[in-house]
Design an enzyme around this catalytic site. Structure first.
Site, PDB file in Angstrom:
ATOM      1  N   LYS A 277     -20.945   8.837   3.099  1.00  0.00           N
ATOM      2  CA  LYS A 277     -20.308   8.006   1.912  1.00  0.00           C
ATOM      3  C   LYS A 277     -21.245   6.998   1.680  1.00  0.00           C
ATOM      4  CE  LYS A 277     -15.795   6.284   0.304  1.00  0.00           C
ATOM      5  NZ  LYS A 277     -14.282   6.462   0.605  1.00  0.00           N
ATOM      6  N   GLU A 362       2.183   9.443   1.708  1.00  0.00           N
ATOM      7  CA  GLU A 362       3.127   8.177   1.433  1.00  0.00           C
ATOM      8  C   GLU A 362       4.650   8.808   1.996  1.00  0.00           C
ATOM      9  OE1 GLU A 362      -0.323   7.350  -1.006  1.00  0.00           O
ATOM     10  OE2 GLU A 362       0.765   9.318  -0.682  1.00  0.00           O
ATOM     11  N   ARG A 390       5.054   8.435  -5.103  1.00  0.00           N
ATOM     12  CA  ARG A 390       4.907  10.120  -4.529  1.00  0.00           C
ATOM     13  C   ARG A 390       5.900  10.186  -3.403  1.00  0.00           C
ATOM     14  NH1 ARG A 390      -0.757  11.944  -4.685  1.00  0.00           N
ATOM     15  NH2 ARG A 390      -0.646  12.093  -2.509  1.00  0.00           N
TER      16      ARG A 390
END
Length: 622
Positions: A277, A362, A390
């Site tokens: 990354k 979540e 969500r």
């Protein structure tokens, strides 16, 4: 932009040699850094997918082959390679390119993604639709950058792997979800397994032992023992996927090799790619968290130091919660892969055993918080508004139904800006208001946030505190006379300024714009009262009865969807009292990207817009 690659199309890319593709990767990476430095955006995640994206378009034929990008913020290079390179300077700007895949933008964007975990489900659906149509194109899900921590991804893998439907899942493992599992032997064995020679050998071995089932079973047991001992992908194999990897996600030749092998297999395949990354930009490599989503910056002087805004709502909340946790050992914090973004890093550093990162999950985070509450602790779930939706079912049936004392610190409530439709926090007032037992609070400044957090802990019931993105405003000067206040804080409506002709009732986030509107109307000799509502649910009945008695015209302003929000609920009550109510909020449509200032001006939610709408309302023209 580098002119050598401005006009490149996918057919040119397919004809390039690997040396030319590596040069292309270097040029695109340079362009990516320069462009995002001007516009802001998700830099680190996209720097890690440059070679992966080139390999995808080298091997597959978009848009005939369906490439579904998970999370969406990994797809910048995909946009560059599919006809949007010259428009990239408009990324995340008002009326410009979206920072996420958008089907309205290009036929190469197959799925509007912005939240994590849905790519495998969508690609599997595409694959089943292909099978029903009798077609043979490839369907590919590119997942990663933390998305594999979400439960829906595993639900989809479980469903897809149990079938023989050809589907390719590319796991971009940048150490944000699954830890790298590398090694020369593992790579060698995986390459061996992809070769046609090996597949023919394995088929021949089965034929030899077909009439000796006991010997064949022993061979299978021996084979499985070797696989479990040496290969890192048995989990995916057990789900029904052929596992290739780990693969060097920055080696275009190797990526193309495995993608081509997966393309030729008529079954579900998972390619596990290891990427870095932030690759190619040292500041992002050293601090991928900071450069995951960044504002504009100078690429020549960029450093890896993380700079926090001490005046942001997130940072203020984090410090307040840490102070509370210092005094009460039963206070815990829960986050869904947003420790830094929600301001919880300070509490994590102070009390690491009481800060729980649930990953991008979540639903699990809310159920986990319910268990903490039932265990006698005081959990606070810090979450962005767009991500809390969500977990709607868990909030309703596991928190509210059991009346559990879980506090939801809802960050990025209201319009958030450049991330666009998938991230605007406009719906939490609407869906939380329909939940019995839920209290919703809206602070106007840092002092009110502290008071409301104290109040929420004393409430011993479900409570949500919503606040916007960015800096918390300075305390607002109050010009109205104040009645005697109770000794203990309660979130009762507060009069900010007196007026006779019309009363504004505002949530905390919209109060600055409302005060500006009131000042503009005062210049036209329209006397405006302004009240800070503070508590959006349950509505303060005593205050509303007082307001219905004193004003015939009421304007309710909220930083949420106006169709089913606070204004609509107040208007229903006002009708019985013979009062007229104008509900001012965001319209019943998905709000595009742009800065909050630009969007409020466009939709009439800045001071001037609210004043204009109010004036028309008073003239019976609204």
């Amino acid at each position: 932009m580098n002119e050598a690659y401005e006009e490149i199309d996918l057919q040119q890319l397919k004809a390039m040699s690997y040396d030319e593709l590596n040069q292309l990767a270097a040029e695109l990476r340079e362009d990516l850094i320069e462009s995002v430095a001007q516009t802001g955006g998700h830099l680190a995640s996209n720097l890690g997918t440059v070679e992966l994206t080139i390999a995808l378009h080298k091997v597959f034929n978009s848009p005939r082959d369906k490439i579904v990008w998970d999370v969406g913020h990994q797809a910048y290079v995909h946009k560059m390679l599919t006809g949007r390179l010259t428009a990239f300077s408009t990324l995340r700007q008002l009326d410009g390119l979206s920072g996420f895949p958008k089907r309205r933008e290009s036929v190469h964007d197959t799925f509007d993604s912005g939240h994590s975990g849905g790519s495998v489900s969508a690609a599997f659906g595409y694959a089943k639709a292909r099978d029903l149509e009798g077609k043979d194109h490839a369907c590919i899900a590119v997942i990663g950058d933390g998305a594999m921590t979400g439960g829906v991804a595993f639900e989809a893998l479980n469903a897809a792997g149990s079938t023989k439907t050809p589907l390719i899942v590319i796991l971009n493992d940048n150490a944000m979800s699954i830890s790298p599992n590398v090694g020369g032997l593992s790579n060698h064995l995986q390459k061996l397994r992809t070769s046609s020679r090996y597949r023919r050998f394995k088929a021949g071995l089965k034929n030899v032992f077909r009439k000796r089932p006991r010997a064949l079973n022993r061979m299978r047991l021996f084979r499985d023992a070797i696989k479990y001992a040496l290969l890192p992908g048995e989990f995916f194999e057990e789900l029904g996927f052929k596992y290739f990897g780990p693969v060097d996600g920055h080696n275009i030749r190797e990526l193309c090799y495995f993608m081509q092998a997966a393309k030729e297999l008529n079954r579900p395949v998972l390619i596990h790619c290891i990427t870095k990354k932030g690759k190619g930009f040292s500041a992002a490599e050293q601090n991928p968290q900071k450069y995951h989503g960044t504002g504009a910056f100078d690429p020549k002087t960029a450093t890896a130091e993380t700079v926090h805004d001490p005046d942001s709502w997130s940072e203020i909340f984090g410090k307040l919660l840490t102070d509370k946790a210092s005094a009460d050992s039963r206070i815990c914090a829960v986050t869904a892969a947003m420790t830094e973004g929600t301001g919880l890093s300070v509490m994590r550093d102070a009390f690491p055993s009481r800060v729980f990162d649930a990953g991008i999950a979540e639903q699990h985070a809310v159920s986990f918080a319910a268990g903490l509450a039932l265990g006698g602790y005081k959990p606070v779930f810090a979450v962005y508004s767009t991500f809390l939706q969500r977990a709607y079912d868990q909030v309703l049936t596991e928190i509210c139904l059991q009346n559990l004392p879980v506090i939801f610190a809802i960050d990025r409530a209201g319009v958030v800006g450049a991330d666009g439709e998938t991230h605007q926090g406009l719906y939490d007032i609407e869906y939380l208001s329909g939940m019995p037992g839920m209290t919703i609070l809206s602070p106007r400044d840092a002092g009110e946030l502290k008071n409301m957090l104290d109040y929420a802990f004393q409430l011993n019931a479900p409570c949500a505190i919503r606040y916007p993105r960015g800096k918390a405003p300075a305390p607002i000067a109050i010009s109205a006379s104040q009645p005697n206040q109770p000794a203990a804080y309660v979130p009762a409506p507060q009069c900010i300024r007196d007026g006779m002709d019309v009363v504004f009732i505002s949530d905390g986030g919209m109060l600055p714009a409302v005060l500006e509107a009131a000042a503009l109307l005062e210049e036209k000799r329209i006397s405006c009262a302004v009240w800070d509502l503070k508590q959006l649910k349950p509505l303060p009945e005593h205050f509303l009865n007082y307001a219905f008695h004193h004003w015939h015209h009421m304007v309710v302003v909220e930083d949420g969807d106006c169709c089913c929000g606070v204004g609509v609920r107040i208007a229903a009550k006002a009708t019985l009292a013979g009062c007229r109510v104008l509900s001012v909020g965001w319209p019943d449509e998905f709000i595009e990207q742009g800065s909050p200032t630009q969007l409020k001006a466009r939709y009439g939610l800045d001071g001037a817009g609210i004043a204009c709408r109010t004036e028309r309302f008073l003239e019976n023209k609204a």
